[in-house]
Design a protein around this motif. Structure first.
Motif: not given
Length: 392
Positions: A117-138
């Motif tokens: 991934l490019a243009e991600t601000e920090n680990d906070s948004v990636l934590t939300l992406l991988t653990q709180r969005s629908v992508l968490r099931r992956a």
């Protein structure tokens, strides 16, 4: 290099396999024998299918994935609730779901094993992406750089621990020497072992943009690419001669432009008979099969550009290892929901989050790219190189 051996990672041996069927002791009739024979053939076929499953690597510039908090150490003011774009938590969450949908759609049955991934601000948004969005099931985990970029954007790598065992990662800063200073993104180097036992050396890049002119900025991209080349050469020569290399990300240069390609000493993958295992080869998609008008991953003033790219070592192309790929296996991912009509220049363009300051609720100004590698567990007999703690 940050060793990660102390972090819990699922064993590769825990990959799902077909369980044997046990029958109670009894007299087996001729009909039962036929049934058992058919079941054994099916089990054998299923096991072979798993042994030859694809390993998918993707790259996606997600365009300004910011949280809503002000970071006083960076210039992230354009993406705050009080800014003219009125960035908000609801808009951030919508973008996270859009990214999730895009990543999931790249896999036929399962999402990619690795996503740069490019243009991600920090680990906070990636934590939300991988653990709180629908992508968490992956079940993705991630690593991310912490660079000196003026706006505070970084590169990251999502990976599935069931198919890629992370060994170590490193954020590599770029030293421009006597050139005028230009704060930029670090290069993310990740080392791991795939479910086939192959060692991968991955470099995630987001090189300097052409702001200021292609000629002036090309020398910066050349130094960034040389940083990758020197680091990779030392690993392949000294530490991991049997490893495979993948260099990917947003290079802000097309294949026909020279600074990056020359610095990496990369060649086009045209003649597979002369492939050298440690040489880098750049992949070019033959055609965007999902949409006839798409000719690249990024569109600028009506012209398509292929600036989201992948380079692979010849060892992934020469047919000598368990993981193998082919030039025809590199694709631009362009389903209709990632595109919108270009009202100015005609045709279609990536459906981005904003058009200037106008919110469109789109995805990104880039299209993702992905590479599929075929695998055969039966081919792999060698033992991967041992992990070195502290540095590689």
């Amino acid at each position: 290099m940050i060793p990660l051996a102390n972090l819990p990672h699922p064993s590769l041996s825990s990959l799902p396999m077909v369980s044997p069927i046990l029958f109670p002791q009894q007299v087996i009739t001729t009909a039962s024998q036929r049934i058992l024979t058919v079941m054994l053939v099916l089990l054998s076929s299923l096991t072979m299918v798993q042994a030859q499953r694809d390993f998918c690597i993707a790259s996606y510039n997600v365009e300004n994935l910011f949280d809503c908090e002000d970071d006083p150490a960076t210039d992230d003011n354009a993406f705050l609730p009080t800014a003219p774009r009125h960035w908000s938590r609801s808009r951030m969450w919508h973008k996270l779901q859009c990214i999730s949908k895009t990543i999931i759609s790249m896999g036929n049955d399962t999402p990619p094993d690795i996503v740069a991934l490019a243009e991600t601000e920090n680990d906070s948004v990636l934590t939300l992406l991988t653990q709180r969005s629908v992508l968490r099931r992956a079940g993705y985990r991630f690593v991310i750089t912490n660079s000196n970029d003026r706006r505070g954007i970084d590169v990251a790598l999502l990976y599935q621990p069931s198919t890629f065992r992370l060994l170590a990662y490193e954020s590599i800063p770029v030293n421009f020497g006597h050139m005028p200073p230009r704060p930029t993104r670090d290069i993310l180097h990740v080392q791991g072992i795939t479910f086939t036992g192959d060692t991968l050396l991955i470099y995630v890049c987001h090189l300097s943009s052409k702001l200021g002119g292609a000629g002036l900025t090309g020398k910066y991209r050349r130094v960034e690419a040389l940083t990758v080349a020197h680091h990779l050469d030392s690993l392949l020569t000294v530490c991991y001669p049997t490893a495979h290399a993948v260099v990917l990300g947003d290079f802000n240069e097309e294949p026909h432009e020279l600074p990056v390609t020359h610095a990496l000493q990369a060649l086009p993958c045209t003649d597979t008979a002369t492939i050298l295992p440690h040489r880098l080869y750049y992949m070019i998609p033959r055609v965007a099969s999902c949409h006839p008008e798409v000719k690249g991953s990024y569109r600028y003033q009506g012209h398509w550009q292929l600036i989201d790219r992948m380079f692979v070592s010849g060892s992934l192309l020469n047919g000598q290892s368990a993981l193998q790929t082919h030039p025809s296996s590199f694709h631009i991912h362009c389903p209709s929901f990632l595109l919108k009509k270009d009202d100015v220049y005609g045709g279609v363009q990536p459906f981005r989050t904003y058009n200037g300051f106008r919110y469109q609720a789109g995805f990104s100004d880039h299209l993702p790219v992905f590479l599929k590698l075929k695998s055969s567990l039966r081919q792999k007999e060698s033992t991967p190189a041992p992990q070195q703690r502290g540095s590689i």
